[in-house]
Design a protein around this motif. Structure first.
Motif, PDB file in Angstrom:
ATOM      1  N   GLU A 345      26.049  59.860 -58.048  1.00  0.00           N
ATOM      2  CA  GLU A 345      25.872  58.422 -57.838  1.00  0.00           C
ATOM      3  C   GLU A 345      24.393  58.124 -57.741  1.00  0.00           C
ATOM      4  O   GLU A 345      23.660  58.797 -57.007  1.00  0.00           O
ATOM      5  N   GLN A 346      23.920  57.172 -58.530  1.00  0.00           N
ATOM      6  CA  GLN A 346      22.510  56.804 -58.543  1.00  0.00           C
ATOM      7  C   GLN A 346      22.354  55.439 -57.889  1.00  0.00           C
ATOM      8  O   GLN A 346      23.144  54.531 -58.152  1.00  0.00           O
ATOM      9  N   ARG A 347      21.296  55.292 -57.072  1.00  0.00           N
ATOM     10  CA  ARG A 347      20.992  53.982 -56.509  1.00  0.00           C
ATOM     11  C   ARG A 347      20.227  53.181 -57.550  1.00  0.00           C
ATOM     12  O   ARG A 347      19.379  53.714 -58.271  1.00  0.00           O
ATOM     13  N   PRO A 349      18.036  49.983 -57.054  1.00  0.00           N
ATOM     14  CA  PRO A 349      17.520  48.890 -56.229  1.00  0.00           C
ATOM     15  C   PRO A 349      17.265  47.636 -57.072  1.00  0.00           C
ATOM     16  O   PRO A 349      17.147  47.716 -58.290  1.00  0.00           O
ATOM     17  N   ALA A 354      17.424  53.209 -62.360  1.00  0.00           N
ATOM     18  CA  ALA A 354      18.283  54.382 -62.151  1.00  0.00           C
ATOM     19  C   ALA A 354      18.177  55.265 -63.383  1.00  0.00           C
ATOM     20  O   ALA A 354      18.291  54.786 -64.513  1.00  0.00           O
ATOM     21  N   GLN A 394      24.922  42.661 -53.701  1.00  0.00           N
ATOM     22  CA  GLN A 394      24.299  43.326 -52.565  1.00  0.00           C
ATOM     23  C   GLN A 394      22.852  43.671 -52.935  1.00  0.00           C
ATOM     24  O   GLN A 394      22.461  43.578 -54.105  1.00  0.00           O
ATOM     25  N   THR A 396      21.279  46.527 -52.978  1.00  0.00           N
ATOM     26  CA  THR A 396      21.144  47.703 -53.842  1.00  0.00           C
ATOM     27  C   THR A 396      22.445  47.916 -54.605  1.00  0.00           C
ATOM     28  O   THR A 396      23.531  47.870 -54.012  1.00  0.00           O
ATOM     29  N   HIS A 398      24.748  50.423 -57.394  1.00  0.00           N
ATOM     30  CA  HIS A 398      24.971  51.852 -57.617  1.00  0.00           C
ATOM     31  C   HIS A 398      25.432  52.086 -59.042  1.00  0.00           C
ATOM     32  O   HIS A 398      26.052  51.215 -59.648  1.00  0.00           O
ATOM     33  N   ARG A 400      27.572  54.929 -61.223  1.00  0.00           N
ATOM     34  CA  ARG A 400      28.416  56.123 -61.218  1.00  0.00           C
ATOM     35  C   ARG A 400      29.369  56.065 -62.413  1.00  0.00           C
ATOM     36  O   ARG A 400      29.455  55.039 -63.107  1.00  0.00           O
ATOM     37  N   SER A 442      28.297  46.835 -57.392  1.00  0.00           N
ATOM     38  CA  SER A 442      27.757  46.221 -56.188  1.00  0.00           C
ATOM     39  C   SER A 442      28.836  46.437 -55.141  1.00  0.00           C
ATOM     40  O   SER A 442      29.938  45.864 -55.241  1.00  0.00           O
TER      41      SER A 442
END
Lengths: 477, 477
Positions: A345-347, A349, A354, A394, A396, A398, A400, A442
């Motif tokens: 899983e990559q953040r 921001p 990513a 949100q 940040t 993600h 995946r 999100s």
């Protein structure tokens, strides 16, 4: 006999009398006759014999061949191999092991002595027996065409051909020749034991079939000759059709263009697949009818799983218009697309980046103003970019890959929610890429399927005050 | 069985259930099973039976079929033919005559009842027997591929196909079907007499071969299926190669482009010639290996006569780069060239005109002045015109075809005299045109070979005072 032999040496074996030629001589009538006839025609010969160490008489055989070579002033090479031991080691029948050992020896010696070819003594009768053996097990054209006068490349050499000058000469003619020139062959005792099946064919089946057609042997020989011409024609046709039907090939896979393969007649489909199998499993001899029938059926109507096990560790799968024939162990080429491993899983921001596989990145940026081409933005027209309402997200995001049960509401479907896997299939996302395709989330909600579609709730609306642009890019394309 | 039958009906026989279908029913197990199965699937059937009047029991058979049709509410057509008499009349075996009569009857009735096809009850076992029969006589691919599920065009109709829905169904399955549905076939007594050869195959040969391979019948069936695909592929290849290799064709000849035919692989040469033979002798079944081998040899190295007798009243000749396959009775097309019959002689006055065949003329005119393009005149550059010295000529010339021993002195060979026939060959004048090609003579001397060369002594020289122009023209080109 010598005249027809001479013609076949030139026209079908393509031999040149000046260049050295290696003759494999067992000491039996056929190979001894071949040796003598080639010698009389002035060929520059090297005589080779492999002592299989199988029988009590094998030393006598070797001695007979040595004497035949010496009497004619020819070089003689003797090899010895414990074929019994080798058969046991390799799990082959004695006959198979002896054959393998013999040809490997002959070709090694041919390389060593710079021979233009390896000549062996198969006769027209051997040809008929071979064809009948293939026939009894229901072989196709490649079996029914029998042995070739000249075979190159072959299983033992890519360059040195195997030639069979006596393929048009009957055993009876050989025996007459032996008598006329007073040759003294050894009786090949293996005729009486290991080669049982072939001998039964020779001693029982053929005489029985001759009750139906007294000229059976001639008929079968001619049939094989005609069929070998047909086989050659089909081979050339496959040569020219192959590049049209094949998108790419590697050591472990062939990708056919499924639509073009489907447009070919059944016989061609079968032969093209067969050639694909030959590429991936060069040694494989028996590709059965059922396997090819299953492959043809799969091509026409793929199974739900999109993949079948074929034969000899090969699988067949359909993907994005490609029919993949591939080894299980080799895997398919990675493809040039963004992938993120299961569980990773990559953040992402806001703003931020990513990093995905192989130079692929997903970037986010926050826009203060409505961008220049608002029509495209509202419609999210470029699938590699998406414009979202920042206030719905949100802080940040993600990235995946998909999980079982993942759903989203694709733009343009009125907020309707569907399974991400179904959407991927409908979007014709290639099967191999689906599992590890990156999704942008999100919280628990999928907001974007990069390269394909934005999720409906995150779209730009009249009320949107702050915009986010997401982008899928490859930095080393 | 019904499922595989259904698939074959659609996919291989290409039948449509709504359209009428004519079934040939002998009353034996196979055809009765076929009738019943098609009826259960809802096909719109017409049942036809030909009483061969061969056996005591033939009326009983007809009655059995009639009852089977009536019970199912189907139309029934009964034909009668004294096959014994016909066999004698046509010099055929009883079996051949019966087969011919039966198919002709079935197709006539199919036309009559607007049927989409004629269906017959051959089974997978029949297929295996057929293939083995072909094999025993050494047939090529066209025999080894066996019978077709769908054959169109066929020997009895160009439009209505012959279909064999049971070709993938084994006799054992038929017998199980018969039992399951309580059908009562008649025993075909002919199994016990006229079809002796096939029966011996069935009762003796196949069981014997099954000792070598217990799944022999399946193997042979599959082999035939694969080979029929190969045969179809080759047929399509011939379709596309034919126009490339053939210059022209007529009812009595095919002219191949010899150089292109030579460039084809042997298998293709054989098949292209075979198709040519099929065109000229459509009924001919057995084109033997030897005939095609002779044809190939002739193509490669023509005999001195330039012509060979081939097979079935066909000849093969090479002429001006064309390989002619033609019937002896039909002759070759006349060709578009000037010809004058042997023995005929035309006067050509100075000035004047001689009329040759098909619009061709030779004209003479006397010129008072040297013509406009003297360089061309001196060189006699246009072979269809010649400039001669009038004072070297008699007052009337003659036109005739060549005679044995004719010689002339071609311009450009320094007055050297050669045989006109040798000159024609060197000039590549087509063989068929040579004999009747017109020559222009002054007295006994050839002064011009029209279309080719002037004779040296009659050329324009410095001393020439009066010029003659001769011209070969076609007034209706």
């Amino acid at each position: 006999m010598l005249i027809s032999l001479k013609i076949n040496l030139q026209k079908r074996c393509l031999l040149q009398p000046q260049k050295p030629l290696l003759v494999g001589v067992s000491g039996g009538p056929d190979s001894l006759c071949l040796l003598d006839a080639l010698w009389r025609m002035g060929f520059s010969l090297v005589v080779a014999h492999l002592d299989h160490q199988l029988r009590f008489a094998s030393e006598l055989e070797a001695e007979t061949v040595r004497r035949a070579a010496n009497e004619r002033g020819l070089d003689f090479i003797l090899g010895r191999q414990d074929v019994n031991a080798q058969a046991e080691e390799l799990g082959l029948s004695i006959e198979e092991a002896a054959r393998e050992a013999r040809y490997r020896f002959l070709f090694a010696q041919a390389v060593h002595s710079g021979a233009q070819a390896v000549a062996v003594g198969h006769t027209a009768d051997d040809q008929v027996e071979t064809v009948l053996m293939h026939l009894l097990r229901g072989a196709g054209l490649s079996g029914l065409k029998g042995m070739a006068y000249r075979l190159s490349p072959n299983a033992w050499s890519l360059e040195i051909p195997l030639v069979r000058p006596l393929l048009g000469v009957w055993r009876q003619e050989v025996l007459e020749y032996i008598q006329e020139y007073n040759l003294t062959p050894v009786l090949d005792e293996s005729n009486l034991d290991t080669r049982f099946y072939r001998n039964r064919l020779r001693r029982e089946l053929i005489p029985y079939l001759e009750e139906y057609n007294p000229r059976l042997r001639q008929s079968i020989w001619r049939m094989a000759d005609v069929l070998s011409g047909d086989h050659e024609t089909l081979d050339m046709l496959i040569d020219s059709t192959w590049p049209i039907c094949v998108r790419q090939e590697g050591a472990a896979f062939v990708e056919f263009e499924a639509a073009i393969l489907r447009s070919q007649p059944t016989g061609m489909q079968r032969r093209l697949l067969r050639r694909g199998i030959d590429h991936l499993r060069p040694g494989l001899r028996d590709v059965d009818y059922e396997s090819l029938a299953r492959a043809l059926k799969f091509l026409e109507a793929p199974s739900r799983s999109g993949q079948i096990d074929l034969i000899a560790g090969l699988r067949l799968s359909l993907d994005a218009g490609g029919l993949w024939l591939a080894t299980w162990e080799g895997g398919l080429p990675p493809g040039d697309w963004p992938q993120i491993a299961e569980g990773e899983e990559q953040r992402l921001p806001l703003p931020g980046v990513a990093l995905i596989s192989g130079g692929w990145q997903i970037r986010s940026e926050i826009l203060e103003n409505l961008p220049a081409d608002p029509a495209r933005v509202w419609a999210n027209a470029d699938p590699y970019q998406a414009y979202l309402d920042l206030d719905q997200l949100q802080t940040t995001l993600h990235v995946r890959s998909r999980r079982p049960g993942d759903r989203f509401q694709p733009m343009g479907m009125g907020g309707h929610s569907i399974k991400i896997s179904d959407f991927m299939i409908n979007a014709r996302l290639t099967r191999r890429a689906r599992q590890d395709w990156p999704l942008v989330l999100s919280g628990d909600e999928i907001v974007w399927l990069p390269g394909f579609r934005l999720a409906h709730p995150y779209r730009i609306q009249e009320t949107t005050r702050r915009w986010v642009r997401l982008e899928l890019v490859n930095i080393n394309p």
